[in-house]
Write an enzyme that holds these catalytic residues in place. Structure first.
Site, PDB file in Angstrom:
ATOM      1  N   HIS A 157      14.891   2.120 -38.344  1.00 48.51           N
ATOM      2  CA  HIS A 157      14.119   1.341 -37.368  1.00 48.51           C
ATOM      3  C   HIS A 157      12.902   0.680 -38.013  1.00 48.51           C
ATOM      4  O   HIS A 157      11.971   0.287 -37.316  1.00 48.51           O
ATOM      5  CB  HIS A 157      13.680   2.222 -36.193  1.00 48.51           C
ATOM      6  CG  HIS A 157      14.809   2.558 -35.262  1.00 48.51           C
ATOM      7  ND1 HIS A 157      14.691   3.445 -34.212  1.00 48.51           N
ATOM      8  CD2 HIS A 157      16.083   2.117 -35.213  1.00 48.51           C
ATOM      9  CE1 HIS A 157      15.859   3.537 -33.569  1.00 48.51           C
ATOM     10  NE2 HIS A 157      16.708   2.741 -34.167  1.00 48.51           N
ATOM     11  N   THR A 165      15.662  14.270 -31.660  1.00 44.12           N
ATOM     12  CA  THR A 165      16.009  12.958 -31.098  1.00 44.12           C
ATOM     13  C   THR A 165      16.832  13.142 -29.828  1.00 44.12           C
ATOM     14  O   THR A 165      17.667  14.046 -29.745  1.00 44.12           O
ATOM     15  CB  THR A 165      16.770  12.066 -32.097  1.00 44.12           C
ATOM     16  OG1 THR A 165      17.314  10.930 -31.403  1.00 44.12           O
ATOM     17  CG2 THR A 165      17.889  12.781 -32.803  1.00 44.12           C
ATOM     18  N   ASN A 220      16.806  20.453 -30.900  1.00 42.42           N
ATOM     19  CA  ASN A 220      16.000  19.579 -30.049  1.00 42.42           C
ATOM     20  C   ASN A 220      15.505  20.373 -28.847  1.00 42.42           C
ATOM     21  O   ASN A 220      16.204  21.243 -28.346  1.00 42.42           O
ATOM     22  CB  ASN A 220      16.867  18.403 -29.575  1.00 42.42           C
ATOM     23  CG  ASN A 220      16.042  17.217 -29.124  1.00 42.42           C
ATOM     24  OD1 ASN A 220      15.222  16.702 -29.875  1.00 42.42           O
ATOM     25  ND2 ASN A 220      16.231  16.785 -27.893  1.00 42.42           N
TER      26      ASN A 220
HETATM   27  P1  OAD Z   1      12.964  10.306 -27.949  1.00 43.27           P
HETATM   28  O1  OAD Z   1      11.579  10.347 -27.436  1.00 43.27           O
HETATM   29  O2  OAD Z   1      13.990   9.593 -27.159  1.00 43.27           O
HETATM   30  O3  OAD Z   1      13.488  11.795 -28.173  1.00 43.27           O
HETATM   31  C1  OAD Z   1      12.695  12.761 -28.809  1.00 43.27           C
HETATM   32  C2  OAD Z   1      13.300  14.112 -28.545  1.00 43.27           C
HETATM   33  O4  OAD Z   1      12.588  15.048 -29.320  1.00 43.27           O
HETATM   34  C3  OAD Z   1      13.194  14.554 -27.086  1.00 43.27           C
HETATM   35  O5  OAD Z   1      14.502  14.837 -26.600  1.00 43.27           O
HETATM   36  C4  OAD Z   1      12.319  15.816 -27.127  1.00 43.27           C
HETATM   37  O6  OAD Z   1      12.806  16.840 -26.294  1.00 43.27           O
HETATM   38  C5  OAD Z   1      12.421  16.234 -28.575  1.00 43.27           C
HETATM   39  N1  OAD Z   1      11.210  16.894 -29.087  1.00 43.27           N
HETATM   40  C6  OAD Z   1       9.917  16.505 -28.954  1.00 43.27           C
HETATM   41  N2  OAD Z   1       9.091  17.334 -29.608  1.00 43.27           N
HETATM   42  C7  OAD Z   1       9.869  18.300 -30.161  1.00 43.27           C
HETATM   43  C8  OAD Z   1       9.606  19.465 -30.949  1.00 43.27           C
HETATM   44  N3  OAD Z   1       8.381  19.814 -31.305  1.00 43.27           N
HETATM   45  N4  OAD Z   1      10.668  20.218 -31.323  1.00 43.27           N
HETATM   46  C9  OAD Z   1      11.935  19.891 -30.958  1.00 43.27           C
HETATM   47  N5  OAD Z   1      12.236  18.807 -30.222  1.00 43.27           N
HETATM   48  C10 OAD Z   1      11.230  18.013 -29.831  1.00 43.27           C
HETATM   49  O7  OAD Z   1      12.867   9.727 -29.449  1.00 43.27           O
HETATM   50  P2  OAD Z   1      14.030   9.113 -30.357  1.00 43.27           P
HETATM   51  O8  OAD Z   1      15.319   9.737 -30.068  1.00 43.27           O
HETATM   52  O9  OAD Z   1      13.523   9.129 -31.747  1.00 43.27           O
HETATM   53  O10 OAD Z   1      12.511   2.911 -31.405  1.00 43.27           O
HETATM   54  O11 OAD Z   1      14.043   7.617 -29.837  1.00 43.27           O
HETATM   55  C11 OAD Z   1      14.848   6.652 -30.458  1.00 43.27           C
HETATM   56  C12 OAD Z   1      14.154   5.313 -30.509  1.00 43.27           C
HETATM   57  O12 OAD Z   1      13.718   4.946 -29.206  1.00 43.27           O
HETATM   58  C13 OAD Z   1      12.884   5.293 -31.319  1.00 43.27           C
HETATM   59  O13 OAD Z   1      13.119   5.134 -32.697  1.00 43.27           O
HETATM   60  C14 OAD Z   1      12.112   4.132 -30.769  1.00 43.27           C
HETATM   61  C15 OAD Z   1      12.530   4.133 -29.309  1.00 43.27           C
HETATM   62  O14 OAD Z   1      12.858   2.893 -28.839  1.00 43.27           O
HETATM   63  C16 OAD Z   1      11.600   2.245 -32.182  1.00 43.27           C
HETATM   64  O15 OAD Z   1      10.484   2.656 -32.389  1.00 43.27           O
HETATM   65  C17 OAD Z   1      12.041   0.979 -32.785  1.00 43.27           C
END
Ligand code: OAD
Ligand code: ZN
Length: 236
Positions: free
Chosen positions: A119, A188, A211
């Site tokens: 990304h 994620t 996660n």
């Molecule tokens: P999300 O915010 O969709 O998912 C993050 C996940 O991490 C969630 O399901 C949380 O439950 C989990 N989480 C948070 N803190 C945690 C911890 N300490 N331990 C374990 N799990 C934890 O983020 P992404 O999947 O990365 O695009 O989102 C994908 C894309 O959506 C991003 O790259 C972004 C956005 O559009 C861009 O920035 C270009």
């Protein structure tokens, strides 16, 4: 067998691990994720799929930058135990690479060299008119919309919605996924393409998902742990 014991066994027996990360690996460095309990999507009226889209960047550049500077400025953030654990896998010669959706640069800051940023990154920024490159500091410290000396608008090298992913990184990521014996998915929600396609195309021995919240692919995994990453990493 206890899940942590199973995870240890999988990692011990793996020679080619690919790690796939999302915003959840950086929340414990003080960076908000998008869709988690305290994610940035809870703080905006406009859905993030619109706020960080190409159309919004060009049509509402000022508002885009207001949001971007607030939510993407992680210059003062440091890697946490999860980034360092992945770096340790690299040092042990077990890591094929880490494919990350994060743009915060923390895997590299932890010393990892095999990082594929599908990304993009906040650390590269370019003038839309003359192509001159600018640092992240310049962009985040600028007033309003960051402008080039030539007067052009500067755009971060972060992949926005409606934009294609960087071809080279994506190509390389698919190759790693095909070659890996183990895929470890960390922090994620697996809701954004091509995240899901990496998971479904993985054909190796062990798919591990760690996660906090459940993901649509938990059913396909050999091992699923719903816990805070630091809790798991400390036990490893
Ligand atoms: P999300 O915010 O969709 O998912 C993050 C996940 O991490 C969630 O399901 C949380 O439950 C989990 N989480 C948070 N803190 C945690 C911890 N300490 N331990 C374990 N799990 C934890 O983020 P992404 O999947 O990365 O695009 O989102 C994908 C894309 O959506 C991003 O790259 C972004 C956005 O559009 C861009 O920035 C270009
Ligand atoms: Zn310029």
């Amino acid at each position: 067998m206890d899940k942590i014991e199973k995870l240890k066994e999988i990692i011990n027996n793996s020679k080619k691990i690919v790690v796939f990360t999302g915003a959840g690996v950086s929340t414990e460095s003080g960076i908000k994720d998008f869709r988690g309990k305290d994610g940035v999507s809870k703080y905006t009226d406009i859905p993030i799929e619109i706020l960080i889209s190409r159309t919004y960047f060009y049509e509402h550049t000022e508002e885009f930058y207001e949001y971007y500077k607030k939510c993407f400025n992680c210059l003062d953030k440091e890697p946490n135990i999860t980034h360092y654990y992945i770096k340790k896998l690299e040092d042990e010669g077990k890591l094929l690479g880490v494919i990350t959706q994060n743009v915060d640069g923390l895997h590299s800051k932890a010393g990892c060299t095999k990082v594929l940023e599908i990304h993009g990154t906040i650390y590269k920024n370019r003038c839309l008119d003359c192509g001159k490159e600018y640092s992240a500091e310049y962009v985040f410290n600028s007033k309003g919309v960051p402008k080039c000396k030539c007067g052009g608008i500067i755009k971060p090298d972060v992949v926005l919605y409606e934009e294609p992913l960087p071809e080279k990184a994506v190509f390389e990521a698919s190759r790693l996924v095909r070659e890996a014996d183990t895929m470890i998915v960390l922090g994620t929600s697996l809701q954004v393409m091509p995240a899901s396609s990496y998971v479904t195309s993985f054909n190796g021995d062990n798919l591990v998902i760690i996660n906090l919240d459940s993901t649509p692919f938990d059913g396909a995994a050999d091992l699923v742990i719903h816990d805070k990453l630091s809790n798991v990493m400390e036990k490893l």
